[in-house]
Design an enzyme around this catalytic site. Sequence first.
Site, PDB file in Angstrom:
ATOM      1  CB  THR A 182      13.670 -22.150 -12.656  1.00  0.00           C
ATOM      2  OG1 THR A 182      13.255 -22.016 -14.016  1.00  0.00           O
ATOM      3  CG2 THR A 182      15.075 -21.595 -12.483  1.00  0.00           C
TER       4      THR A 182
ATOM      5  CG  ASN B 226      12.391 -26.883 -23.319  1.00  0.00           C
ATOM      6  OD1 ASN B 226      13.198 -27.782 -23.091  1.00  0.00           O
ATOM      7  ND2 ASN B 226      12.769 -25.634 -23.460  1.00  0.00           N
TER       8      ASN B 226
ATOM      9  CD  GLN C 143       7.424 -28.031 -22.039  1.00  0.00           C
ATOM     10  OE1 GLN C 143       6.274 -28.160 -22.469  1.00  0.00           O
ATOM     11  NE2 GLN C 143       7.947 -26.844 -21.779  1.00  0.00           N
TER      12      GLN C 143
ATOM     13  CB  SER D 210       6.601 -25.709 -14.550  1.00  0.00           C
ATOM     14  OG  SER D 210       6.254 -24.362 -14.701  1.00  0.00           O
TER      15      SER D 210
ATOM     16  CB  CYS E 216      13.848 -20.090 -21.006  1.00  0.00           C
ATOM     17  SG  CYS E 216      12.534 -21.163 -20.472  1.00  0.00           S
TER      18      CYS E 216
END
Length: 381
Positions: free
Chosen positions: A74, A146, A174, A194, A319
């Site tokens: 993010t 995602n 992803q 991430s 999310c």
Amino acid sequence: MLAGTRVYLDHNASAPLRPEAAAAMTATFTITGNPSSVHREGQALRASIEAARADVAALVGCAPEEVVFTSGATEANAMAIGGRANRVICSGIEHPSVIENIIKIKVLPSNSQGKIKLDHLADELAQLPADGSNHGTAVALMAANNETGVIQPLALAAALCRENGVWLHVDAVQLAGKANLAPVWALSDSLSLSSHKIGGPTGVGALIVRKGRFLERLIGGGGQEMKRRAGTENVPGIVGFGVASRLSRGEIDDWSRIRAQRDRLEEEMRRHVPEVSIFGDEADRLPNTTCAAVPGIAADLLLMRLDLAGIAVSAGSACSAGKISSSPVLEAMGIDACLARGAIRISQGLYTENHHIDRFLAAWGDAVRRVLSHEVTAMVR
Ligand code: PMP
């Protein structure tokens, strides 16, 4: 897999922490010091960060100095595009951390399979002034979605960006660990990752920025990360991320087993419930992702029943979980809003086995039958 009898099929939301990453983090927690200190303790932590940086760089195929550690993807996405005063062109299927951080935004449509429409990108770029003043404009595209797992046509999009001198930011969250990232990085100006999607801890990620390219800092303060991201580093998190990067780089070929398992899952879902829709099923997709809905069945009801049966999946993207509203990704694909509200995402990990898929299929088939028969009964009453 989680311990006990639970079946965890929500790896796109967060993959289980790898024991090797947990062990390396635990060892780091016991080292006292600040990695910016010149004493021996500080330097030991600095060395751990740099070893992790090399592992993340190897996963991406970039130089270690191109890796900027952040609090997650993010922040990496916000850093890549949020600081720009100029316009960002993106697809309607981007993650909220892209869309919600853009000030001047142009959202491009995607086709019914969830791929960005390249002719719209070409049209949009053709409208930029040809005098070089378009350099503040950026394009942000995800490598793979995602929710649906659909892989985007990055090579063609990157060629258009290059022709027009426009920065391309790629959210590779992803795709990381599931495919070789080096060809993706070769197309990009910046790229986000991430840790917790590849079996590292939550709360850490990276922005990869091409050497010599300038990005505005989001947060001022100390000179950490070569003055690109202020704040004392999350050393245990970075160490865990490094271990996860190293291990996931060696596992890319193993995903073909999961692809075969995913194909069997979808085949069985169609056999049990012929009216099921599987979104993006004609497109190139990640090997582990299925996004599906049955007409007339709301996702929240299905998720509750599956959870009671010991199965963890999610509705749309995690999310926005908690509030199950219809997914902007499916909306951008032109999926009927009622059907989209029923979408659940089943995302496998490398530890998912055929018997987990069987457990899911039995529980899902049962839940669908129960919900439909309850509705029929309710209507008869
Ligand atoms: N981009 C994509 C495609 C994601 O799936 C996610 C996580 N849902 C993010 C960005 C944000 O990652 P993080 O949780 O590290 O902030």
